[in-house]
Design a protein around this motif. Structure first.
Motif, mmCIF file in Angstrom:
data_model
loop_
_atom_site.group_PDB
_atom_site.id
_atom_site.type_symbol
_atom_site.label_atom_id
_atom_site.label_comp_id
_atom_site.label_asym_id
_atom_site.label_seq_id
_atom_site.Cartn_x
_atom_site.Cartn_y
_atom_site.Cartn_z
ATOM 1 N N SER A 107 33.116 34.573 37.589
ATOM 2 C CA SER A 107 33.531 34.079 38.903
ATOM 3 C C SER A 107 32.640 34.639 39.995
ATOM 4 N N LYS A 108 32.434 35.946 39.910
ATOM 5 C CA LYS A 108 31.727 36.614 40.989
ATOM 6 C C LYS A 108 30.280 36.125 41.076
ATOM 7 N N THR A 135 35.992 37.842 35.339
ATOM 8 C CA THR A 135 35.742 38.069 36.765
ATOM 9 C C THR A 135 34.260 38.028 37.118
ATOM 10 N N VAL A 156 44.940 36.754 43.330
ATOM 11 C CA VAL A 156 44.298 35.763 44.188
ATOM 12 C C VAL A 156 45.066 35.583 45.497
ATOM 13 N N ASP A 181 41.145 42.854 43.981
ATOM 14 C CA ASP A 181 39.989 42.007 43.725
ATOM 15 C C ASP A 181 39.943 41.612 42.260
ATOM 16 N N ASN A 184 42.774 38.763 53.340
ATOM 17 C CA ASN A 184 41.691 38.184 54.133
ATOM 18 C C ASN A 184 42.198 37.536 55.414
ATOM 19 N N GLU A 220 35.915 29.670 41.664
ATOM 20 C CA GLU A 220 35.659 30.897 42.397
ATOM 21 C C GLU A 220 36.821 31.869 42.322
ATOM 22 N N ASN A 221 37.941 31.394 41.797
ATOM 23 C CA ASN A 221 39.118 32.230 41.665
ATOM 24 C C ASN A 221 39.590 32.752 43.017
ATOM 25 N N ARG A 222 39.672 31.858 43.953
ATOM 26 C CA ARG A 222 40.217 32.290 45.242
ATOM 27 C C ARG A 222 40.829 31.111 45.980
ATOM 28 N N CYS A 270 44.732 38.674 47.710
ATOM 29 C CA CYS A 270 43.442 38.749 48.398
ATOM 30 C C CYS A 270 43.401 37.778 49.566
ATOM 31 N N GLN A 271 43.970 36.606 49.350
ATOM 32 C CA GLN A 271 43.992 35.620 50.421
ATOM 33 C C GLN A 271 44.780 36.153 51.619
#
Lengths: 443, 165, 470
Positions: free
Chosen positions: A266-267, A263, B128, B124, B135, A65-67, B131-132
């Protein structure tokens, strides 16, 4: 006789009732069986999942998910009171859920089966093309940005001004879009920008070019960027507009990876396709340069960052991703210095420009907060290019700030009003800007 | 005899009932009035909050920067401080605003929200960690104070903020 | 907290089940009360106090009413009763309507009254109606007063029906609070209800809701007729499966803990008249209004003008109950008018219509009704409804319409089929007729629902719950 018939009839009735009763009993029995099995199924599933979740170690990052994943929140009175503990805990549970990736792919397969053509703002096109849904222009900021560009041009009318907007895949790749998918007419939006900018700024329109090469892989399948091939075609189309004589036509093309999953993959979660990233090295021209990253205070002799190929977002191979400012000095004999306002599309484009400018200063207004006028005066800037992809530009709200904030006192604005509404933001901004500039000088 | 003791119990019930109504009125009143305004000076709050944060990568931003990033005019408020990252590709930020008038809180918190949104779109797909952090950012409106922080230490900073009021 | 979330399914529910079934009988109600309060506080950490107040206040009211009644002090009884009605409705009215009221007042007044908008306590519309039903029933002498404050608290907060109903009337559940049976079979029956509801909510409502959201986001001037109808149909299905699914889950969870709640939906979309529709849609709400408003006003045993008045009172209240906005009022009024017309004007005409046309007629007006319901303002509503009849000058069909119809075709078809009893009847006859593995297969199907729902929930960035607003 009569009696016999009656008893026969009665017996038949009884037999019928018996059969019915039997059937009812059978159904009741089966129903009971179904209920008990369902109960066991639920209890079993719950316990298995709960135990599995309990055993599983929390992970920090989801590469698919790349997060970053939510970690277990700490409990205290304030976070409980404002409810943030609960929301955090819920997202913690679902982020750290056992087999998260598997569940997600299961969901996507079902979606696909049901004929869904979109996932999380991404079109699922033909031949595994993924395309971002086009943005609707943010009219207020668009107007403000374009006014700022015009204002900026007036102030620096001795420089060459170029402007280009690259249309996006969803608009250009009509052949690969899902049937009937609603697409915004980006060409119309781009034309509007062109008209607004008028003649003082040279508008380089590449929409036709991109359309002509739409089957040549000019956009990545899994990413929202254009490929080097796309940048190459655009460069060929733009070169004369940019006053570049004899642009190189021969290039060495090196694929640097064929495992790129960008991306959009992922999205949307659809990650079957893989892209190839190529780099283009011009032949027959001198092409030596030093790339300087002021923020990191780092110098390299390459536009490409091979380390990026080991990470998730391999598009960062171009310049190592986005930077507020990148300064490229070359051995070019031509004395042109280009100031480039850009988004990430320019990262793949820059490789075509280096042979023709002595210096290229790339500014990403989204991250850049310094004084732009200093650069112009101290570096002898001769050309200014704005290069954005249409989707980003139509949503951008940072360009005007970079251009306009340093406009000096000569800019005249009408009315000073205390109230700030969104519409008059741009005006009041320069207004207060002046005030602060003045107070600062008097201090 | 029994009658009378029963009567007493009923009276207790009735008393409890009215106490309940009173309690709920107080409860609603406190919800409506919200948190009382704080008299703490912005400097006190600022120093309490910054003590919890690692400021090595951050700097105090000028009023002009506040105008650009948040669209807020520092002079409109009783006090406003903004810290931003020195390094452009970092997203750590701290905004503390003390408003003159409670009606201003909405503008300020909307500005902080939209700043967060902008930063999220900017990073975005690229950043990473950024963004974390975004958030996990915290926006807290307490009476006449608005507090917005993007930082790995956001939670501690918020606690310090609440404690300093 | 909502049922259709990973947290509820795989954290809250297992813990609750474990505690409940490990607890010896006398403690079961306490366990259920405590987890219910946690369930509520999880989403509303502050407003849980409001709920506690509501429990204690109404409990005391009941006790007082009984005590005064035994002493024959009718005047005090009446006072207690009306005070309780006033306080309950006052709280509901305050939290739900005072923002709306002041907004409209400010629009009329030459000056502005400043006010602070308070968030609506989740479920307040539901639990207020429940406590009211208790107080009224006690006052009427229909039920005995509840002497145990824990049992009463459990009636008000019981988490399966806490947030979105069904609105359980006290008289229906009085005995179950004291004595109820939990068996594995009943637990299993609850499981099947719960899983069906989960599937309706997560697999059908959420999915079709995305189509509606996409279409509703198109500017009203650019909606073709077909697109507008597809959007409206999508919403029609979304709200049914959303709310109906949630009610099913509530009933299922209730059964797991041994409770029997009333059915809340009975295939409303197969109705042959608007009157029938309202007998099948949100049954617990309609019966509440029937029992506590319509009948006390005289119902239909009064003169025709009075009866019409009663109908309108009930329907404006019903509309208003759904939300503090003019479009909900209009929506209620719309049904008031339709029901009056059906009752007094078109009755015989409607009866003579062919069956098929009756269905078309009903669904047509129900869908138009949702047009008022889902719009955020009257302007929006008329814009959308206008688009459904081509009043915005758009063609019948455009590529938008084709796209949304085709990419949601399967799910729409499934939604329509499952909105009729046919699908479930077929499923039952499949599962329960002769044949060896049929029951097993049917249970696997339930397992499939759980599996897919989990997959959708894990992935859910999209999990709004429509009936929270009310």
């Amino acid at each position: 006789m009569e009696n016999r018939r009656r008893t026969q009839y009665r017996e038949k009735n009884i037999r019928y009732a018996e059969r019915k009763e039997k059937r009812r009993r059978r159904i009741r029995k089966k129903m009971k069986k179904q209920y008990i099995l369902s109960a066991l199924l639920l209890l079993l599933t719950l316990s298995v999942v709960v135990i599995a979740n309990g055993i599983k170690q929390d992970s920090e990052f989801s590469p698919t998910e790349n997060r970053m994943l939510t970690q277990k929140p700490e409990m205290d009175w304030t976070t409980i009171q404002d409810g943030s503990f609960m929301t955090d805990y819920e997202s913690y549970v679902s982020d750290q859920f056992i087999g998260r990736d598997w569940w997600i792919s299961l969901k996507l397969s079902v979606d696909r089966l049901l004929g869904k053509k979109e996932s999380n703002g991404v079109y699922l096109g033909k031949q595994q093309y993924l395309m971002e849904v086009l943005s609707t222009p943010d009219e207020v900021n668009l107007e403000r940005n374009l006014n700022a560009v015009l204002e900026f041009q007036k102030k620096h009318s001795d420089l060459n001004f170029f402007f280009t907007l690259i249309p996006n895949a969803a608009y250009i790749l009509t052949d690969f879009m899902p049937d009937n998918a609603p697409v915004r007419d980006q060409e119309e939006d781009i034309q509007r920008v062109k008209e607004k900018l008028g003649s003082a700024v040279t508008f380089l329109d590449v929409t036709e070019t991109m359309r002509a090469y739409r089957r040549e892989g000019i956009y990545y399948k899994t990413d929202h960027h254009w490929t080097s091939r796309g940048a190459y075609e655009a460069f060929q189309a733009m070169a004369s507009g940019l006053l570049i004589e004899n642009p190189a036509t021969e290039y060495d093309i090196y694929p640097v990876t064929d495992q790129f999953s960008g991306t959009l993959a992922s999205k949307s979660g659809y990650r079957k396709a893989k892209d190839t990233i190529e780099i283009y090295i011009p032949l027959g021209v001198t092409n030596e340069y030093v790339v300087y990253y002021p923020d990191e205070q780092k110098k390299t002799a390459s536009l490409y960052d091979s380390e990026s190929l080991n990470q998730k977002d391999q598009y960062e191979v171009f310049l190592g991703g986005n930077h507020a400012m990148v300064d490229i000095t070359t051995t070019c004999e031509d004395n042109r210095c280009l100031l480039l306002f850009k988004d990430s599309y320019a990262n793949a484009f820059i490789q075509f420009l280096t042979p023709y400018f002595r210096e290229i200063i790339m500014i990403d207004p989204r991250y850049y907060y310094e004084d732009i006028e200093n650069i112009i005066s101290s570096r002898n800037v001769t050309d200014i290019l704005f290069l954005y992809n249409a989707n980003t530009f139509f949503e951008d709200n940072s360009l005007a700030d970079v251009l306009i904030s340093e406009l000096d006192e000569t800019v005249e604005e009408t009315e000073s009003s205390e109230q700030q509404t969104q519409e008059t933001d741009a005006e009041t901004e320069t207004q207060t800007e002046q005030e602060t500039v003045q107070t600062e000088t008097t201090e | 005899m029994i009658r009378q003791s029963e009567r007493k119990i009923v009276n207790i019930w009735e008393g409890l009932k009215y106490a309940c109504i009173l309690a709920v009125l107080v409860f609603i009143g406190s919800l409506l009035l919200g948190e009382a305004s704080s008299n703490a000076s912005i400097e006190e709050v600022e120093s309490a909050v910054t003590a919890t944060m690692d400021l090595s990568g951050m700097e105090k931003a000028s009023n002009r920067m506040m105008k650009r990033l948040y669209g807020l005019n520092a002079n409109d408020y009783e006090g406003a401080v903004l810290y931003i990252s020195t390094f452009n590709m970092d997203v750590e930020e701290l905004l503390i605003v003390k408003v003159k008038d409670i009606s201003q809180t909405e503008t300020v918190s909307a500005a902080a929200e939209s700043r967060k949104e902008t930063q999220l779109t900017n990073f975005d797909g690229y950043g990473v960690e950024q963004c974390q952090l975004l958030n996990d950012s915290i926006l807290n409106v307490r009476g006449n104070y608005i507090f917005f922080v993007v930082s790995p230490n956001a939670k501690e900073a918020e606690k310090a903020f609440l404690g300093s009021l | 907290m909502i049922f259709s979330s990973i947290f509820f399914l795989y954290v809250f529910l297992p813990i609750t089940l474990l505690l409940y079934f490990l607890m010896p009988k006398p403690g079961k109600n306490i366990v259920l009360l405590i987890v219910s309060l946690i369930f509520y506080a999880w989403g509303e950490p502050i407003y849980v106090f409001l709920m506690l107040f509501s429990i204690i206040f109404n409990y005391l009211t009941g006790m007082e009413i009984e005590a005064y009644r035994e002493e024959g002090e009718e005047r005090r009884v009446r006072f207690c009763f009306w005070l309780a009605v006033g306080v309950n409705l006052g709280l509901l009215g305050f939290f739900k309507y005072y923002g709306f009221f002041l907004e409209n007042l400010n629009a009329i007044l030459p000056f502005d009254i400043p006010y602070k908008e308070l968030p609506l306590p989740v479920g307040i519309s539901f639990y207020t109606f429940q406590t009211l039903s208790y107080v009224i029933d006690v006052y009427w002498g229909k039920v005995k007063v509840q002497k145990n404050v824990l049992s009463f608290g459990l009636y008000v907060t019981m988490f399966p029906q806490l947030i979105a109903g069904p609105i359980v009337q006290y008289s229906d559940i009085e005995r179950q609070l004291k004595k109820r049976k939990t068996t594995l079979t009943k637990f299993g029956e609850g499981t099947t209800w719960f899983l069906r509801g989960l599937g309706k909510k997560v697999l059908l409502a959420n999915n079709i809701g995305m189509a509606f959201d996409a279409i509703n986001a198109i500017p009203k001037g650019e909606l073709s007729v077909l697109a507008a109808w597809v959007g409206c149909l999508a919403y029609t299905m979304q709200i049914y499966y959303d709310f109906g699914g949630y009610s099913d889950m509530a009933i299922g969870l209730g059964k797991m803990f041994g409770f029997e709640f009333v059915k809340n939906f009975e295939y409303p979309y197969i109705s042959k008249s608007i009157t029938e529709f309202w007998r099948r849609w949100h049954i617990s709400l309609s019966s509440w209004f029937r029992d506590y408003v319509y009948i006390p006003l005289g119902g239909n045993r009064v003169s025709t003008p009075k009866c019409i008045r009663n109908i309108f009172i009930v329907w404006i209240l019903t509309g208003f109950w759904h939300g503090a906005a003019w479009n909900f009022m209009i929506w209620g009024l719309y049904y008031g008018i339709l029901l009056c017309l059906e009752k007094y004007v078109f009755k015989s005409f409607l009866e003579r219509m062919p069956e098929f046309l009756k269905h078309v007629y009903t669904m047509f007006f129900v869908m138009i009704g949702w047009g008022f319901f889902f719009s955020t303002s009257m302007g929006d509503a008329f814009g959308y409804l206008g688009a459904m009849f081509g009043m915005n000058g758009m063609p019948l069909v455009d590529s938008n319409a084709r796209y949304y119809l085709m990419s949601n075709l399967w799910i729409l078809v499934i939604c329509v089929i499952c909105a009729t009893p046919a699908a479930y009847r077929w499923f039952r006859s499949f599962a329960f007729s002769r044949g060896k593995y049929r029951v097993g297969i049917s249970v696997l199907l339930y397992g499939g629902i759980l599996l897919l729902s989990t997959a959708y929930l894990v992935n859910a960035t999209y999990n709004p719950f429509l009936y929270f607003r009310f």
